[in-house]
Scaffold this motif. Structure first.
Motif, PDB file in Angstrom:
ATOM      1  N   ASP A   9      24.351  16.255 -25.544  1.00 42.14           N
ATOM      2  CA  ASP A   9      23.485  16.487 -24.558  1.00 42.14           C
ATOM      3  C   ASP A   9      23.830  15.847 -23.413  1.00 42.14           C
ATOM      4  O   ASP A   9      23.723  14.490 -23.324  1.00 42.14           O
ATOM      5  N   PRO A  10      24.550  16.451 -22.228  1.00 41.01           N
ATOM      6  CA  PRO A  10      25.088  15.652 -21.078  1.00 41.01           C
ATOM      7  C   PRO A  10      24.035  14.672 -20.376  1.00 41.01           C
ATOM      8  O   PRO A  10      24.406  13.341 -19.970  1.00 41.01           O
ATOM      9  N   GLU A  11      22.975  15.120 -20.299  1.00 37.81           N
ATOM     10  CA  GLU A  11      21.901  14.380 -19.352  1.00 37.81           C
ATOM     11  C   GLU A  11      21.543  13.244 -20.323  1.00 37.81           C
ATOM     12  O   GLU A  11      21.242  12.165 -19.641  1.00 37.81           O
ATOM     13  N   ARG A  12      21.050  13.478 -21.585  1.00 35.54           N
ATOM     14  CA  ARG A  12      20.815  12.157 -22.237  1.00 35.54           C
ATOM     15  C   ARG A  12      21.907  11.120 -22.433  1.00 35.54           C
ATOM     16  O   ARG A  12      21.888  10.166 -22.712  1.00 35.54           O
ATOM     17  N   ALA A  13      23.159  11.841 -22.558  1.00 37.03           N
ATOM     18  CA  ALA A  13      24.311  11.047 -22.828  1.00 37.03           C
ATOM     19  C   ALA A  13      24.709  10.115 -21.628  1.00 37.03           C
ATOM     20  O   ALA A  13      24.841   8.944 -21.665  1.00 37.03           O
ATOM     21  N   ILE A  14      24.417  10.639 -20.259  1.00 32.81           N
ATOM     22  CA  ILE A  14      24.501   9.960 -19.052  1.00 32.81           C
ATOM     23  C   ILE A  14      23.575   8.737 -18.986  1.00 32.81           C
ATOM     24  O   ILE A  14      23.810   7.626 -18.748  1.00 32.81           O
ATOM     25  N   GLU A  15      22.225   9.065 -19.369  1.00 37.24           N
ATOM     26  CA  GLU A  15      21.176   7.942 -19.564  1.00 37.24           C
ATOM     27  C   GLU A  15      21.508   6.986 -20.492  1.00 37.24           C
ATOM     28  O   GLU A  15      21.267   5.592 -20.149  1.00 37.24           O
ATOM     29  N   LEU A  16      22.064   7.441 -21.656  1.00 36.27           N
ATOM     30  CA  LEU A  16      22.304   6.028 -22.724  1.00 36.27           C
ATOM     31  C   LEU A  16      23.647   5.344 -21.974  1.00 36.27           C
ATOM     32  O   LEU A  16      23.644   3.943 -22.334  1.00 36.27           O
ATOM     33  N   LEU A  17      24.585   5.995 -21.498  1.00 36.22           N
ATOM     34  CA  LEU A  17      25.706   5.369 -20.934  1.00 36.22           C
ATOM     35  C   LEU A  17      25.515   4.431 -19.778  1.00 36.22           C
ATOM     36  O   LEU A  17      26.145   3.340 -19.608  1.00 36.22           O
ATOM     37  N   TRP A  18      24.540   4.906 -18.911  1.00 38.17           N
ATOM     38  CA  TRP A  18      24.372   4.368 -17.513  1.00 38.17           C
ATOM     39  C   TRP A  18      23.326   3.618 -17.555  1.00 38.17           C
ATOM     40  O   TRP A  18      22.784   3.030 -16.156  1.00 38.17           O
ATOM     41  N   ALA A  20      19.948   0.879 -18.007  1.00 42.26           N
ATOM     42  CA  ALA A  20      19.904  -0.525 -17.949  1.00 42.26           C
ATOM     43  C   ALA A  20      20.269  -1.139 -19.388  1.00 42.26           C
ATOM     44  O   ALA A  20      19.955  -0.597 -20.409  1.00 42.26           O
ATOM     45  N   PRO A  21      20.894  -1.971 -19.218  1.00 42.12           N
ATOM     46  CA  PRO A  21      21.309  -2.601 -20.696  1.00 42.12           C
ATOM     47  C   PRO A  21      20.197  -2.931 -21.725  1.00 42.12           C
ATOM     48  O   PRO A  21      19.202  -3.505 -21.176  1.00 42.12           O
ATOM     49  N   GLU A  22      20.347  -2.873 -22.918  1.00 44.73           N
ATOM     50  CA  GLU A  22      19.368  -2.986 -23.918  1.00 44.73           C
ATOM     51  C   GLU A  22      19.342  -4.651 -23.961  1.00 44.73           C
ATOM     52  O   GLU A  22      20.241  -5.432 -24.248  1.00 44.73           O
ATOM     53  N   PRO A  23      17.971  -5.360 -23.843  1.00 43.59           N
ATOM     54  CA  PRO A  23      18.236  -6.536 -24.388  1.00 43.59           C
ATOM     55  C   PRO A  23      18.457  -6.851 -25.721  1.00 43.59           C
ATOM     56  O   PRO A  23      18.040  -5.955 -26.362  1.00 43.59           O
ATOM     57  N   ASP A  24      19.122  -7.897 -25.899  1.00 40.50           N
ATOM     58  CA  ASP A  24      19.486  -8.622 -27.263  1.00 40.50           C
ATOM     59  C   ASP A  24      18.253  -9.060 -28.059  1.00 40.50           C
ATOM     60  O   ASP A  24      17.640 -10.234 -27.647  1.00 40.50           O
ATOM     61  N   ARG A  25      18.029  -8.309 -28.901  1.00 39.03           N
ATOM     62  CA  ARG A  25      16.918  -8.665 -30.076  1.00 39.03           C
ATOM     63  C   ARG A  25      17.348  -8.662 -31.450  1.00 39.03           C
ATOM     64  O   ARG A  25      18.277  -7.985 -31.844  1.00 39.03           O
ATOM     65  N   PRO A  26      16.651  -9.508 -32.332  1.00 37.98           N
ATOM     66  CA  PRO A  26      17.122  -9.471 -33.735  1.00 37.98           C
ATOM     67  C   PRO A  26      16.820  -7.960 -34.311  1.00 37.98           C
ATOM     68  O   PRO A  26      15.953  -7.232 -33.466  1.00 37.98           O
ATOM     69  N   GLY A  27      17.519  -7.692 -35.524  1.00 37.13           N
ATOM     70  CA  GLY A  27      17.475  -6.258 -35.894  1.00 37.13           C
ATOM     71  C   GLY A  27      18.198  -5.170 -35.476  1.00 37.13           C
ATOM     72  O   GLY A  27      19.277  -5.442 -34.769  1.00 37.13           O
ATOM     73  N   LEU A  28      17.967  -4.048 -35.810  1.00 31.79           N
ATOM     74  CA  LEU A  28      18.533  -2.786 -35.206  1.00 31.79           C
ATOM     75  C   LEU A  28      18.315  -2.635 -33.800  1.00 31.79           C
ATOM     76  O   LEU A  28      17.485  -2.960 -33.086  1.00 31.79           O
ATOM     77  N   SER A  29      19.541  -2.273 -33.001  1.00 26.41           N
ATOM     78  CA  SER A  29      19.651  -2.160 -31.773  1.00 26.41           C
ATOM     79  C   SER A  29      20.551  -1.016 -31.323  1.00 26.41           C
ATOM     80  O   SER A  29      21.634  -0.725 -32.338  1.00 26.41           O
ATOM     81  N   LEU A  30      20.783  -0.501 -30.187  1.00 25.89           N
ATOM     82  CA  LEU A  30      21.727   0.623 -29.891  1.00 25.89           C
ATOM     83  C   LEU A  30      23.053  -0.207 -29.851  1.00 25.89           C
ATOM     84  O   LEU A  30      24.113   0.616 -30.418  1.00 25.89           O
ATOM     85  N   PRO A 128      32.338   9.989 -19.097  1.00 21.13           N
ATOM     86  CA  PRO A 128      32.748   8.645 -18.898  1.00 21.13           C
ATOM     87  C   PRO A 128      31.623   7.736 -18.764  1.00 21.13           C
ATOM     88  O   PRO A 128      30.574   8.105 -18.087  1.00 21.13           O
ATOM     89  N   GLY A 129      31.720   6.476 -19.142  1.00 21.65           N
ATOM     90  CA  GLY A 129      30.804   5.550 -19.099  1.00 21.65           C
ATOM     91  C   GLY A 129      31.229   4.542 -18.156  1.00 21.65           C
ATOM     92  O   GLY A 129      32.385   4.511 -17.640  1.00 21.65           O
ATOM     93  N   PRO A 130      30.651   3.389 -17.817  1.00 24.89           N
ATOM     94  CA  PRO A 130      30.946   2.447 -16.643  1.00 24.89           C
ATOM     95  C   PRO A 130      32.305   1.714 -17.025  1.00 24.89           C
ATOM     96  O   PRO A 130      33.199   1.539 -16.289  1.00 24.89           O
ATOM     97  N   ASN A 131      32.585   1.699 -18.359  1.00 20.64           N
ATOM     98  CA  ASN A 131      33.730   1.117 -18.975  1.00 20.64           C
ATOM     99  C   ASN A 131      35.066   1.930 -18.641  1.00 20.64           C
ATOM    100  O   ASN A 131      36.225   1.416 -18.104  1.00 20.64           O
ATOM    101  N   ILE A 132      34.862   2.852 -19.102  1.00 17.25           N
ATOM    102  CA  ILE A 132      36.082   4.145 -18.873  1.00 17.25           C
ATOM    103  C   ILE A 132      36.254   4.177 -17.029  1.00 17.25           C
ATOM    104  O   ILE A 132      37.260   4.279 -16.909  1.00 17.25           O
ATOM    105  N   MET A 133      35.047   4.168 -16.443  1.00 17.26           N
ATOM    106  CA  MET A 133      35.264   4.563 -15.009  1.00 17.26           C
ATOM    107  C   MET A 133      35.917   3.387 -14.376  1.00 17.26           C
ATOM    108  O   MET A 133      36.835   3.455 -13.420  1.00 17.26           O
ATOM    109  N   ALA A 134      35.655   2.204 -14.953  1.00 11.01           N
ATOM    110  CA  ALA A 134      36.364   0.927 -14.361  1.00 11.01           C
ATOM    111  C   ALA A 134      37.649   0.952 -14.494  1.00 11.01           C
ATOM    112  O   ALA A 134      38.748   0.604 -13.624  1.00 11.01           O
TER     113      ALA A 134
END
Length: 288
Positions: A9-18, A20-30, A128-134
């Motif tokens: 899903d292009p819009e959902r993928a763009i949202e995930l790629l670009w 805000a970074p997910e805060p680092d918490r214990p347990g399962l994370s993206l 492309p995500g930010p790393n690919i674009m860089a």
């Protein structure tokens, strides 16, 4: 929620790629889900990747992963960008177009060798995500130092990147066959005597084989990268560019001897103006 990995899903993928970074918490994370998926793909290939196998690495259910990513297709997009982030872009303001593109190509080659599945995740509609674009932006920057027209700069970067992808695909296919069969590429061909006995009707092939042309084959990446960049060099020269120097510096215009300031970004200047560059080109054409 689907295991279909054909298109995300292009819009959902763009949202995930670009997003805000997910805060680092214990347990399962993206981030941990993506890292686990990369481990699965590295070990078993992209075709073997599934949400279920990723969930098993955490001892949880597949449904629990859908809180972080909607499906395999979007997960693959995140994986692609994540592995590009493993190879930071190094500053290269001191490099000319050829040295810069060569270093970028070697970085891409090493990335594909570390993650053979990556080549099977490519496509004309991969996001492309930010790393690919860089990485892409970096390649465009160094290619721009050639003095080529904007459309040619983009075509050159796509040409070099496509070459790396092609060699990586061939190497990855051979490695996958060896992994799945337990028989190396060299051993498999060495056992094809029944085929070799029928090749004497092809004189060019037989001649090269008997003269040792197949005893020590050239490295396809090293040979191909050199010839690809040689072709770019010929393009630059055909349009009046000078590609002999790769260092920055001042000096004089190669055509009218006007002093050059040696400043600015990119490859060193050989001419004080576009007009002098074209005059030099016409002179070489006349001499030829």
């Amino acid at each position: 929620m689907t295991e279909d990995d054909s298109q995300p899903d292009p819009e959902r993928a763009i949202e995930l790629l670009w997003g805000a970074p997910e805060p680092d918490r214990p347990g399962l994370s993206l981030g941990r889900v993506v890292a686990a998926a990369i481990e699965v793909a590295d070990a078993e290939g992209l075709a073997a990747l599934s949400m279920r196998k990723v969930a098993e690495r955490f001892g949880t259910t597949t449904m629990s992963l859908y809180r972080y990513v909607p499906g395999k297709a979007e997960l693959v997009e995140l994986m692609r960008d994540a592995v590009h982030g493993e190879f930071p872009i190094e500053p290269s303001v001191e490099l000319g177009w050829r040295a810069g593109l060569e270093r970028w190509a070697r970085r891409a080659w090493e990335m594909h060798r570390r993650h053979p599945w990556l080549v099977h995740s490519a496509g004309t509609r991969r996001l492309p995500g930010p790393n690919i674009m860089a990485g892409y932006d970096h390649a465009l920057d160094v290619a721009s130092r050639s003095g080529l027209a904007p459309a040619q700069v983009i075509a050159v970067v796509n040409l070099v990147g496509g070459f790396v992808e092609s060699v990586a695909r061939q190497a990855g296919d051979a490695a996958e066959l060896q992994r799945s069969t337990g028989v190396s590429h060299e051993r498999w061909w060495s056992e094809r005597e029944s085929l070799f006995e029928r090749l004497d009707r092809y004189p060019a092939l037989e001649g090269l084989w008997k003269s040792g042309g197949m005893d020590a084959t050239l490295d396809p990446f090293e040979f191909g990268l050199g010839r690809t960049l040689d072709g770019v060099r010929m393009l630059i020269e055909s349009q009046g560019g000078e590609v002999m120097r790769d260092e920055k510096g001042g000096g004089e215009c190669a055509m009218c001897s006007k002093p050059l300031d040696g400043g600015g970004r990119g490859r060193p200047r050989d001419y004080c103006s576009r007009a002098c560059q074209q005059r030099a080109y016409r002179r070489r054409q006349a001499q030829a």
